[in-house]
Scaffold this motif. Structure first.
Motif, short mmCIF file in Angstrom:
data_model
loop_
_atom_site.label_atom_id
_atom_site.label_comp_id
_atom_site.label_asym_id
_atom_site.label_seq_id
_atom_site.Cartn_x
_atom_site.Cartn_y
_atom_site.Cartn_z
N ASP A 156 0.84 -1.19 0.00
CA ASP A 156 0.00 0.00 0.00
C ASP A 156 0.88 1.25 0.00
O ASP A 156 1.78 1.38 0.84
CB ASP A 156 -0.91 0.01 1.23
N PRO A 157 0.66 2.19 -0.92
CA PRO A 157 1.51 3.39 -0.98
C PRO A 157 1.53 4.20 0.30
O PRO A 157 2.52 4.89 0.58
CB PRO A 157 0.88 4.19 -2.13
N PRO A 163 6.00 6.25 8.58
CA PRO A 163 6.91 5.48 9.44
C PRO A 163 6.22 4.82 10.63
O PRO A 163 6.65 3.76 11.09
CB PRO A 163 7.92 6.54 9.90
N GLN A 164 5.14 5.44 11.12
CA GLN A 164 4.43 4.86 12.26
C GLN A 164 3.88 3.47 11.93
O GLN A 164 3.72 2.63 12.81
CB GLN A 164 3.27 5.76 12.70
N ALA A 165 3.57 3.24 10.64
CA ALA A 165 3.03 1.95 10.22
C ALA A 165 4.12 0.94 9.91
O ALA A 165 3.87 -0.26 9.85
CB ALA A 165 2.13 2.13 9.00
N GLN A 166 5.35 1.41 9.70
CA GLN A 166 6.42 0.53 9.24
C GLN A 166 7.00 -0.34 10.35
O GLN A 166 7.32 -1.51 10.13
CB GLN A 166 7.52 1.37 8.60
N ALA A 209 -1.50 3.15 8.95
CA ALA A 209 -1.46 3.50 7.54
C ALA A 209 -2.75 4.19 7.12
O ALA A 209 -2.73 5.15 6.34
CB ALA A 209 -1.23 2.25 6.69
N LEU A 210 -3.87 3.71 7.65
CA LEU A 210 -5.16 4.35 7.36
C LEU A 210 -5.18 5.78 7.88
O LEU A 210 -5.67 6.70 7.21
CB LEU A 210 -6.29 3.56 8.01
N GLN A 211 -4.65 5.99 9.09
CA GLN A 211 -4.62 7.34 9.66
C GLN A 211 -3.78 8.27 8.80
O GLN A 211 -4.15 9.42 8.55
CB GLN A 211 -4.09 7.28 11.09
N CYS A 212 -2.63 7.77 8.34
CA CYS A 212 -1.78 8.59 7.47
C CYS A 212 -2.49 8.90 6.15
O CYS A 212 -2.43 10.03 5.65
CB CYS A 212 -0.46 7.87 7.19
#
Length: 359
Positions: A156-157, A163-166, A209-212
């Motif tokens: 997902d792009p 970075p919080q999702a990584q 990732a959704l939040q970003c």
């Protein structure tokens, strides 16, 4: 069928499984691993050591020394500690330490050290790194459905810009590999015990990732009042500090790419608002940690936002202040620190008040 992040968040919240044997629930596809007793192979295909494996890992004479050295080198690296490759190297080090403490003599310790070393050396040299998970001798594939979710989130792009999702994604991959090692040595129950943490990390990654993605899709926007109308005395833009800065960071070097894009949109809106008279920027922190530190951090973030807007053409008078943990938006009573930090996220913010000129 392509999984959407919203679907993954819901799916990963469900942990119920059919009441079958642990081995069956792991979804193991390796035929050699499913054979036991008479007829079970002990050849290279079943994981026996070969000359190439020995030559690769023989230099690791002392796993304890190797791990200590890698940890020191990783700690010295600059940059975001939550980035995908830094987090993955750290999780491989942690996995090797766990296996070593458990007196695991099957070769997983050496393989985990090898993975951590490859990433660390690449980061030190600025070399391109692959996010693919290589096949390891002592690791079999378990739960292919979870690996499919790993790859869907990774593709997902939004994750590349978040970075919080990584960090939780990288650690979920390593944990799933650890479960694969447990299964490889036919400890199916131990393999299954690792899965709730894998699922939780994947759920966190998808949620962040959704939040970003939502932050990128809903930038702040403003327009000048219609001719003849009276402008509202004040408007407020609230920006999440976790979207603007990496955790515990407050200067421009700590700004996240998504945060800069948000401020670019804010600056564009401000430059197109001719009735604007003044800006008041206020930084806030959560209640965790030292009060004086939080006050300084909130002030640093407000001033960084001020400087950024100035550098992007905003010329109206600006006042910046830090209020520490004052005026909280939420009150959380969680006991686990990770859950508490997540719950308090709305309190970590930067507010921009727009004072419009009166007609």
């Amino acid at each position: 069928m392509k999984h959407q992040l919203t679907v993954l968040v819901c799916a990963l919240a469900l942990t119920a499984c059919a009441d079958h044997a642990a081995r069956e629930r792991l979804g193991i596809e390796d035929a050699t691993l499913l054979k036991t007793g008479f007829g079970a192979t002990q050849d290279e295909a079943a994981g026996a050591v070969n000359a190439q494996w020995v030559s690769t890992y023989a230099p690791i004479a002392s796993s304890n020394t190797a791990l200590a050295g890698l940890q020191t080198r990783l700690d010295r690296l600059p940059g975001d500690k939550n980035s995908y490759f830094y987090a993955k190297a750290q999780c491989w080090i942690n996995a090797a330490q766990q296996a070593r403490q458990a007196n695991d003599r099957w070769g997983f310790v050496e393989e985990a050290i090898g993975q951590a070393a490859t990433i660390t050396i690449g980061l030190e040299n600025g070399a391109p790194l692959s996010a693919a998970n290589p096949a390891l001798r002592t690791v079999s594939t378990v739960r292919p459905d979870l690996w499919k979710i790993v790859n869907t989130i990774k593709a997902d792009p939004a994750v590349a810009q978040c970075p919080q999702a990584q960090q939780p994604l990288a650690c979920a991959e390593v944990e799933l590999a650890q479960a694969g090692h447990d299964a490889w040595r036919r400890s199916f129950t131990n393999a299954e015990k690792r899965l709730p943490e894998v699922q939780d990390n994947l759920r966190q990654s998808a949620q962040r990732a959704l939040q970003c993605k939502q932050a990128l899709q809903a930038p702040a926007s403003m327009s000048a009042p219609e001719q003849g109308s009276v402008a509202k005395p004040q408007q407020k833009i609230t920006l999440k500090a976790d979207s603007l800065f990496r955790f515990n960071g407050g200067d421009e070097a700590a700004m996240l790419p998504a945060g800069k894009r948000q401020l670019d949109d804010v600056a564009t809106g401000l430059n197109n608002a001719p009735a604007l008279h003044e800006l008041k920027i206020t930084g806030y922190a959560d209640r965790l940690g030292d009060k004086s530190y939080n006050l300084g951090l909130s002030m640093q973030r407000a001033r960084t936002v001020e400087r950024y807007l100035r550098a992007h053409g905003v010329s109206v008078p600006i006042t910046a202040q830090g209020r520490g943990s004052a005026n909280p938006l939420v009150d959380c009573r969680r006991t686990k620190r990770d859950a508490l930090v997540k719950c308090l996220a709305p309190n970590r913010r930067v507010e921009i008040e727009l004072v419009a000129a009166r007609s």
